[in-house]
Scaffold this active site. Structure first.
Site, PDB file in Angstrom:
ATOM      1  N   GLU A 209      17.989  17.133 -11.961  1.00  0.00           N
ATOM      2  CA  GLU A 209      16.945  17.858 -12.685  1.00  0.00           C
ATOM      3  C   GLU A 209      15.971  16.823 -13.231  1.00  0.00           C
ATOM      4  O   GLU A 209      16.256  16.170 -14.233  1.00  0.00           O
ATOM      5  CB  GLU A 209      17.566  18.701 -13.808  1.00  0.00           C
ATOM      6  CG  GLU A 209      18.490  19.803 -13.321  1.00  0.00           C
ATOM      7  CD  GLU A 209      17.763  20.874 -12.519  1.00  0.00           C
ATOM      8  OE1 GLU A 209      16.516  20.947 -12.596  1.00  0.00           O
ATOM      9  OE2 GLU A 209      18.437  21.636 -11.810  1.00  0.00           O
ATOM     10  N   CYS A 243      10.292  18.659 -20.153  1.00  0.00           N
ATOM     11  CA  CYS A 243      10.091  18.376 -18.728  1.00  0.00           C
ATOM     12  C   CYS A 243       9.206  19.410 -18.036  1.00  0.00           C
ATOM     13  O   CYS A 243       8.573  19.110 -17.028  1.00  0.00           O
ATOM     14  CB  CYS A 243      11.441  18.270 -18.011  1.00  0.00           C
ATOM     15  SG  CYS A 243      12.450  19.762 -18.118  1.00  0.00           S
TER      16      CYS A 243
END
Length: 455
Positions: A209, A243
């Site tokens: 991720e 993010c």
């Protein structure tokens, strides 16, 4: 205990079968929910000490989302673990066919610092639900949260089932040198490549991720007041250290001035005229990241914000305009409260800018034009995103969350977390009451029938 010794201990425990019964898994998920409730104040205090994350943000984005994920897993787990029947084929007639979700074994979760509770424990929900043992390595950049997670794990779990290991780069390297059955990593693309290289030596499957420069496109038809408020919220929550935050803004020339005014207005409404005094605005995690962010302001035009206080790692919400193509702020993921604004005249120009960069983790589009929506979603590759909103899509446990290309591989959240930490084992059960001789040698005269069956 060494990383190697801990892995051997967890693998022995896994092979004993202790983690596989559904009742055990549900009990452990219920225990995790209890932990979050009993240690809520301690956890929220820890992330505040690390970078002054506001209490509401800490609860909503760290603990609340975990409660939701755990409750859903508990509710659905008995259904998820059932064998899944699939259709047979003529060539294997008669037979019954099914798949079974099988835990990998001992898994390693390497978590980042920006959401240090959620991104350590949310993957753990999927790992436990799937029947694995877990080693968690929190980030050393959020030391207060890391210490609390370590203390909680030591108090509530046997280390052969769940263990938290603290430390820096050397500890990460030691863990990655071990032969774990699965690795789940959240962090930068640069470190993700290191993790994948280490995993390849053992052929260990991975979920990465990562991140990237997530664009936000605002066309001429967008509802600008709403867009300004939602973009400002998604960009500056957690001081931009998210993010999936909009990394840069692409705005149609016809609405640029109006959108900039709405962004400025929204920032003032959220954090006041001096965000430094706001209890709702976080700080940059450390001096290294602060200095990196401050350097981005050296070659850009600041439209709004730009004030900072170095000793407090404070950088206020900042909007920059008139961006040059080679500006440093457009090279790497910003991961902070700086929003570059780039003007475009056609949606084709905007998509060209997006597609000229590595595939991002998220893409956001504000438009009231369905043709533009279809075009952007079709022509731009990205991990996930939203139309007329930002960030909040990752709160939907029914939407798999993950990146593509440089922004990562693999997905999780909800059922996808269970699937990620499970190997899908395929089984065909063949009866013995009928044994058709057609498949056996000699093969003379059978080829034409095989071709009919398989074409």
């Amino acid at each position: 205990m060494s990383a190697k010794g801990l892995l051997e201990k967890q693998r022995t425990y896994f092979r004993s079968g202790a983690t596989k019964p559904v009742a055990f898994r549900i009990h452990q998920l219920e225990t995790l929910k209890k932990i979050l409730t009993e240690h809520e104040g301690e956890l929220i205090s820890a992330v505040y000490k690390d970078f002054k994350k506001p209490e509401l943000e800490a609860y909503a984005t760290e603990i609340g989302i975990l409660h939701d994920e755990i409750s859903y897993a508990i509710k659905k787990l008995r259904k998820w673990v059932k064998p899944n029947r699939v259709r047979g084929t003529l060539i294997n007639f008669p037979s019954s066919n099914f798949t079974v979700a099988e835990p990998y074994g001992a898994v390693l979760i390497i978590a980042p610092w920006n959401y240090p509770i959620q991104l350590a424990l949310l993957p753990m929900v999927g790992a436990i639900a799937a029947g694995n043992t877990v080693v968690i390595k929190p980030s050393e950049l959020s030391p207060n949260t890391s210490a609390v997670l370590k203390n909680i794990a030591d108090a509530w779990y046997k280390e052969e089932f769940v263990a938290v290991i603290e430390g820096g780069v050397e500890v990460n390297q030691d863990l990655l040198a071990q032969d774990f059955d699965y690795i789940f990593f959240t962090g930068s693309t640069r470190v993700g490549k290191i993790v994948m290289e280490a995993a390849s030596k053992h052929l260990t499957p991975v979920t990465l991720e990562l991140g990237g420069k997530s664009p936000c496109i605002v066309d001429g038809t967008a509802k600008i007041k709403t867009a300004g408020k939602r973009i400002a919220w998604g960009k500056f929550i957690n001081a931009g250290q998210t993010c999936v935050a909009p990394d840069y803004l692409l705005v149609h020339s016809s609405v640029k001035d109006e959108l900039l005014k709405e962004l400025k207005k929204s920032i003032s409404e959220f954090y006041g005229v001096n965000p430094k005094l706001s209890p709702d605005y976080a700080r940059i995690i450390n001096q290294d990241h602060f200095q990196r962010l401050r350097s981005y302001l050296e070659d850009v035009k600041v439209y709004y914000g730009g004030r900072y206080k170095e000793e407090e790692c404070y950088l206020e919400p900042t909007i920059v305009t008139d961006i040059e193509k080679d500006a440093a702020v457009m090279e790497e993921e910003i991961f902070g409260p700086i929003l570059p604004v780039i003007v475009f005249d056609s949606i084709a120009d905007a998509m060209h800018i997006v597609n000229s960069k590595p595939k991002p983790l998220a893409l956001y589009l504000f438009t009231e034009n369905s043709t533009t929506e279809r075009l952007v979603l079709k022509e731009c590759s990205f991990g996930g995103g939203a139309v007329n909103d930002v960030v909040s899509y990752l709160g939907n446990r029914h939407l798999p969350f993950g990146g593509v290309g440089n922004s990562g591989m693999g997905v999780y959240h909800g059922k996808s977390s269970f699937d990620t930490f499970s190997h899908t084992k395929s089984i065909m059960r063949k009866p013995t009451w009928l044994d058709i001789p057609f498949r056996y040698a000699p093969y003379k005269g059978k080829l034409k029938w095989i071709k009919r069956i398989l074409k």
